[in-house]
Design a protein around this motif. Structure first.
Motif, PDB file in Angstrom:
ATOM      1  N   SER A 125       0.583   3.748   1.480  1.00 16.43           N
ATOM      2  CA  SER A 125       0.227   2.325   1.472  1.00 16.43           C
ATOM      3  C   SER A 125       0.684   1.676   0.174  1.00 16.43           C
ATOM      4  O   SER A 125       1.131   0.526   0.161  1.00 16.43           O
ATOM      5  CB  SER A 125      -1.284   2.149   1.657  1.00 16.43           C
ATOM      6  N   ASN A 128       4.385   1.084   0.425  1.00 14.30           N
ATOM      7  CA  ASN A 128       4.694  -0.098   1.233  1.00 14.30           C
ATOM      8  C   ASN A 128       4.604  -1.373   0.404  1.00 14.30           C
ATOM      9  O   ASN A 128       5.393  -2.307   0.581  1.00 14.30           O
ATOM     10  CB  ASN A 128       3.734  -0.191   2.424  1.00 14.30           C
ATOM     11  N   SER A 263      13.010   4.886   2.459  1.00 13.00           N
ATOM     12  CA  SER A 263      12.973   3.882   3.520  1.00 13.00           C
ATOM     13  C   SER A 263      14.343   3.398   3.943  1.00 13.00           C
ATOM     14  O   SER A 263      14.505   2.808   4.990  1.00 13.00           O
ATOM     15  CB  SER A 263      12.145   2.676   3.052  1.00 13.00           C
TER      16      SER A 263
END
Length: 396
Positions: A125, A128, A263
């Motif tokens: 998290s 992100n 990512s």
């Protein structure tokens, strides 16, 4: 940002959970160590030059799939050496060494098990949030969210565990904690980790300075002022020598070591990634629980290897699964049957009949000398994988 009183409350809850877990882990290890095969323990002790009591607890940690046998023994002996270097030697008596092994075994099991998994999951998290950082234009709300997330992770989850580790490790200092926790988080060896400390510290400071820049100029906000004060303090603390890093700085430093999923985005912050890739394949995979979860993973990982290297790697991993199954009370023929059935189901080998393979395995194992049966069992499972999974791969 979390109020200080809430940080303290959450930290207290984390510490209490750790104490409860350690009580259970200690009792579990103490009970199970009585059932460790003495011959196996002596073999480990002689082969890896460690006390018998350390070998027994390392055997259990290895059986639980936490880390490998050699790695576990290395962690025990490193801590024994550290204590000797600060005149806190563990008396060379069986009872004292066993108490050390059980107590340190709790830490190894926790750091390389639940703790590192928890950090990796919670680090996602944070990743992100931080993956969208733009050094030229970061929204104030985004910066505050990052500070809050990092503070919560560092000061309510990591710090309480660090404090307990320091308490239980006589005359330990911050660099000792950094090494112990850092190895568990990154899975790097000690030399690699020590070589990266300064680089990661600089990146950590640069990351905080980048966040700080986005808050400068915003006035009349207690939250902004408090966040700036916290960042300034952390940047200053991270500039201290490793031996004198405050534990709060150590906790924030460790966040920077958490493996980050790659990512493929082009807007990732250059201040976050320190070359640590995700250990879970960049996927939100379920936790590995049963020995067959590990077997499935290792069969897939072995695909990347070739020839003798693949055979050696896979045989070692199958051997670990067999040891766990034996410890659970299965005989060798049951180990073969369970492994092959699991492999067949997990790799969708519906057309592969097992009856003849299992019957043949039972005969081979029963006729083999006792000393060779474990090796034969590993070979049977290995050959099945080689014939029905890797051979299938080569045909595509």
């Amino acid at each position: 940002m979390l109020p200080e009183i809430d940080i303290q409350k959450l930290a207290m809850e984390s510490r209490q959970r750790l104490i409860e877990e350690f009580t259970d882990t200690y009792a579990n290890l103490r009970e199970r160590v009585k059932r460790v095969p003495e011959a196996e323990a002596r073999k480990i002790s002689e082969g890896l030059s460690c006390p018998l009591e350390v070998a027994m607890v390392a055997y259990l940690i290895n059986m639980d799939g936490i880390i490998g046998l050699r790695s576990a023994v290395d962690l025990f002996t490193t801590e024994l050496g550290r204590r000797a270097s600060v005149a806190e030697d563990v008396p060379n008596l069986p009872g004292n060494v066993m108490e050390f092994a059980l107590s340190e075994g709790r830490w190894i099991s926790h750091l390389y098990g639940r703790f590192s998994r928890q950090l990796e999951l919670q680090g996602r998290s944070l990743a992100n949030l931080e993956d969208v950082i733009d050094s030229k234009n970061m929204e104030v709300e985004k910066a505050l969210s990052i500070i809050a997330e990092r503070t919560k992770l560092a000061e309510t989850i990591i710090s309480p565990i660090l404090e307990e580790w320091i308490k239980e490790h006589p005359k330990s200092i911050s660099v000792d904690a950094l090494t112990a926790f850092g190895q568990a988080i990154t899975k790097w060896n000690r030399a690699t980790l020590n070589g990266k400390f300064k680089q990661v510290l600089r990146r950590n400071q640069a990351h905080f300075r980048l966040i700080r820049e986005s808050l400068i100029g915003v006035t009349d906000s207690f939250t902004i002022d408090a966040s700036l004060a916290r960042l300034d303090a952390l940047i200053d603390e991270l500039g201290q020598p490793l031996e004198r890093l405050p534990l709060r700085a150590v906790a924030h430093f460790l966040i920077h070591l958490i493996p980050r999923p790659i990512s493929g985005r082009g807007d990732r912050s250059p201040f976050v990634d320190v070359g640590v890739s995700s250990t879970r394949g960049n996927k939100a995979e379920p936790d590995l629980v049963s020995p067959f979860d590990f077997l499935e993973r290792d069969v897939k990982l072995a695909r990347r290897r070739k020839g003798d290297e693949r055979a050696e790697y896979l045989s070692e991993q199958i051997g670990r699964v067999i040891r766990v199954l034996k410890y659970q009370g299965n005989d060798l023929t049951a180990c073969v049957e369970k492994c092959l059935n699991e492999i067949k189901g997990r790799f969708k080998l519906e057309d592969v009949p097992l009856d003849n393979v299992i019957s043949s395995a039972k005969v081979q194992i029963s006729e083999a000398p006792l000393s060779e049966r474990d090796t034969l069992t590993i070979k049977i499972v290995h050959d099945f994988v080689d014939a029905h999974i890797y051979e299938e791969d080569s045909m595509h």
